[in-house]
Design a protein around this motif. Structure first.
Motif, mmCIF file in Angstrom:
data_model
loop_
_atom_site.group_PDB
_atom_site.id
_atom_site.type_symbol
_atom_site.label_atom_id
_atom_site.label_comp_id
_atom_site.label_asym_id
_atom_site.label_seq_id
_atom_site.Cartn_x
_atom_site.Cartn_y
_atom_site.Cartn_z
ATOM 1 N N LYS A 64 13.820 67.029 33.998
ATOM 2 C CA LYS A 64 13.044 66.987 35.236
ATOM 3 C C LYS A 64 13.953 67.105 36.452
ATOM 4 O O LYS A 64 15.161 66.977 36.363
ATOM 5 N N LYS A 65 13.295 67.333 37.589
ATOM 6 C CA LYS A 65 14.014 67.454 38.868
ATOM 7 C C LYS A 65 14.961 66.269 39.077
ATOM 8 O O LYS A 65 16.081 66.434 39.551
ATOM 9 N N ALA A 66 14.500 65.056 38.711
ATOM 10 C CA ALA A 66 15.318 63.853 38.920
ATOM 11 C C ALA A 66 16.621 63.936 38.137
ATOM 12 O O ALA A 66 17.641 63.395 38.563
ATOM 13 N N CYS A 89 21.668 76.975 45.524
ATOM 14 C CA CYS A 89 20.845 75.766 45.590
ATOM 15 C C CYS A 89 19.385 76.190 45.617
ATOM 16 O O CYS A 89 19.053 77.257 46.118
ATOM 17 N N SER A 90 18.528 75.313 45.104
ATOM 18 C CA SER A 90 17.100 75.565 45.289
ATOM 19 C C SER A 90 16.828 75.328 46.769
ATOM 20 O O SER A 90 17.586 74.629 47.441
ATOM 21 N N SER A 91 15.734 75.895 47.272
ATOM 22 C CA SER A 91 15.545 75.843 48.726
ATOM 23 C C SER A 91 15.156 74.448 49.208
ATOM 24 O O SER A 91 15.092 74.204 50.403
ATOM 25 N N GLY A 235 10.093 83.074 40.105
ATOM 26 C CA GLY A 235 11.309 82.517 39.527
ATOM 27 C C GLY A 235 11.669 81.225 40.203
ATOM 28 O O GLY A 235 11.030 80.820 41.178
ATOM 29 N N LEU A 236 12.668 80.568 39.651
ATOM 30 C CA LEU A 236 13.119 79.310 40.250
ATOM 31 C C LEU A 236 14.594 79.131 39.956
ATOM 32 O O LEU A 236 15.097 79.585 38.925
ATOM 33 N N SER A 237 15.266 78.490 40.889
ATOM 34 C CA SER A 237 16.715 78.352 40.805
ATOM 35 C C SER A 237 17.157 77.679 39.513
ATOM 36 O O SER A 237 18.116 78.114 38.880
ATOM 37 N N GLU A 238 16.478 76.601 39.149
ATOM 38 C CA GLU A 238 16.913 75.809 37.999
ATOM 39 C C GLU A 238 17.004 76.662 36.739
ATOM 40 O O GLU A 238 17.796 76.380 35.844
ATOM 41 N N ILE A 239 16.181 77.696 36.655
ATOM 42 C CA ILE A 239 16.155 78.533 35.460
ATOM 43 C C ILE A 239 16.985 79.796 35.666
ATOM 44 O O ILE A 239 17.647 80.276 34.761
HETATM 45 K K K Z 1 12.706 74.717 42.268
#
Ligand code: K
Ligand code: ADP
Length: 447
Positions: A64-66, A89-91, A235-239
């Protein structure tokens, strides 16, 4: 055109085999290299030597994000820092930004999936692309950039914002493609029109839009306003960044292909975390299958959507429906769940309104209230000879009161909630300044 036909049309059985092999490898890889995953798997009784792959995926728990925050900045990395070729970094749309890293191979794959996505969006080698995604720590700008170069496009790296310059470049350089957030593409469409620049002064054919939720209401505005076919990139940064999923230009409205050879998707129930049936809405969860610098297993994206193998498809990979919103954007009003995209959807069926709106939740006494502000169209302003629109003008014009009532009724019928509708004049709501635009305010904690 298929950028990687063998992968994009890989028979599903073969794709599953590939995913299975990659997953087992990824699990063994993080077990050895990332203490966070070693401890987690030990606690869950998972060991690479006995892990059976996709069949046991749900045994891995969630990331998770945490977990990103707890391991800030480099705790989830699986390679020594010198092997990290780039950081992003994610935004930070929701809370503290997360740091992500890429090896040279990760960056190659990033460019590959973006190139694949852009080809699906209708971009062809030799075309020019104006990249109005923000450059910098945000994955959007550079992510699209290298994928576009890989496909063989001529990239115009203008970044987000600076609307005057954007419009100038559209006229001077005649790009066929624009990449932007949907809310910024709205601004470009609106400004082009406002300044009286005719469509034949520009040469756009395709808009590739993503980084925030959007619906057909915006698609219609952007397609007519810029003379393009607009597709969704997700899309997303984490992936990885943009290019995890992409909508086909010829299959618009039927969902976006998820590039399953690199990113394994699941949909789970937002409360129980259990997998839901194919096609059902839930939280999107991703497992990276080939990442080196920062592999992530079962990442809880918080994005709400559904997955299905669509009838109309030119590729074998699974499709995801539009993101309805983030789980933490979902408003629960008097027990009813809703996303702002539902309000956006309703706007499409209404005449005399613009595609701009804002949702504000507040509390009066113990009651939740929602106010939806929507702008009336420029054309209606002109017809009524209004410069601005006030509560008094609404009272003075019967057609405005009718519009207000019709909108409130549609909301009630479609969402099941009574909301106060506030009409505003065209141009009165905030516009995107080049990046993501927030359309929801929840003020209930202030009460
Ligand atoms: K994100
Ligand atoms: P942040 O989560 O801080 O905004 P990112 O820049 O990594 O960081 O953005 C990824 C998120 O943006 C996704 O998890 C999703 O919520 C949203 N997003 C990206 N692309 C789309 C899209 N095409 N449709 C809807 N939401 C999107």
């Amino acid at each position: 055109m298929l950028f990687q036909p063998d992968i994009e049309r890989m028979p599903l059985a073969q794709l599953r085999e590939l995913q299975n092999t990659r997953l087992k490898h990824q699990v063994a890889y993080v077990y050895e290299r990332v203490p966070f995953y070693k401890h987690k798997f030990d606690a869950l009784g998972v060991h690479p030597s006995t892990f059976r792959g996709l069949a046991e995926l749900t045994k891995l728990g969630f990331t998770k994000k945490a977990d990103f925050r707890d391991n800030y900045p480099f705790g989830l990395f699986a390679v020594p820092q010198p092997e990290v070729a780039r950081l992003h970094c994610s935004s930070g749309t929701t809370g503290k930004a997360t740091v992500v890293g890429y090896t040279a191979q990760d960056l190659d794959i990033f460019a590959e999936v973006v190139a694949r996505s852009l080809a699906v969006a209708g971009c062809r080698p030799g075309m020019k692309m104006q990249n109005a995604y923000g450059y910098g720590l945000f994955t959007g700008g550079l992510g699209i950039h290298y994928g576009a170069e890989k496909l063989g496009l001529t990239v115009i790296p203008v970044s987000g914002g600076g609307t005057d310059r954007q419009l100038q470049l559209l006229q001077d350089f005649q790009p066929e493609i624009i990449c932007a957030t949907p809310s910024y593409a709205q601004v470009l469409a609106e400004e082009l029109h406002r300044r009286g620049i005719p469509l034949d002064a520009i040469n756009l054919q395709h808009a590739v839009l993503g980084a925030e939720p959007w619906t057909d209401t915006i698609r219609q505005q952007v397609e007519t306003g810029l003379g393009v076919r607009a597709t969704n990139i997700y899309g997303l940064s984490e992936i990885m960044g943009p290019g995890v999923a992409q909508e086909d230009v010829n299959e618009r409205g039927t969902g976006s292909y998820i590039w399953e050879d690199h990113f394994y998707p699941e949909i789970v129930d937002k409360d129980t975390g259990e997998p839901v049936a194919e096609g059902e809405l839930g939280v999107l969860v991703f497992t990276t299958l080939t990442k080196q610098a920062m592999p992530i297993l079962r990442y809880w994206t918080n994005d709400i959507t559904n997955l299905y193998y669509s009838e109309s498809r030119s590729r074998t990979h699974v499709k995801m429906g539009p993101i309805r919103g983030r789980a933490d954007d979902m408003l629960i009003i008097r027990g009813v769940n809703f996303f702002h995209t539902q309000v956006e959807d309703i706007l499409q069926g209404l005449d005399n309104v613009s595609p701009y709106y804002q949702v504000v939740a507040s509390r009066r006494g113990s009651m939740d209230e929602v106010e939806v502000s929507v702008e009336i169209s420029e054309e209606l302003m002109r017809r009524l000879e209004l410069d601005t629109l006030t509560e008094t003008s609404v009272q003075q014009h019967e057609c405005l009161r009718t519009l207000q009532g019709a909108f409130a009724k549609k909301i009630k019928d479609n969402i099941g909630l009574s909301m106060n509708v506030r009409l505003l004049g065209f141009g009165q709501l905030p516009r995107s300044e080049g990046g993501k635009l927030s359309r929801v305010q929840d003020l209930r904690h202030l009460a």
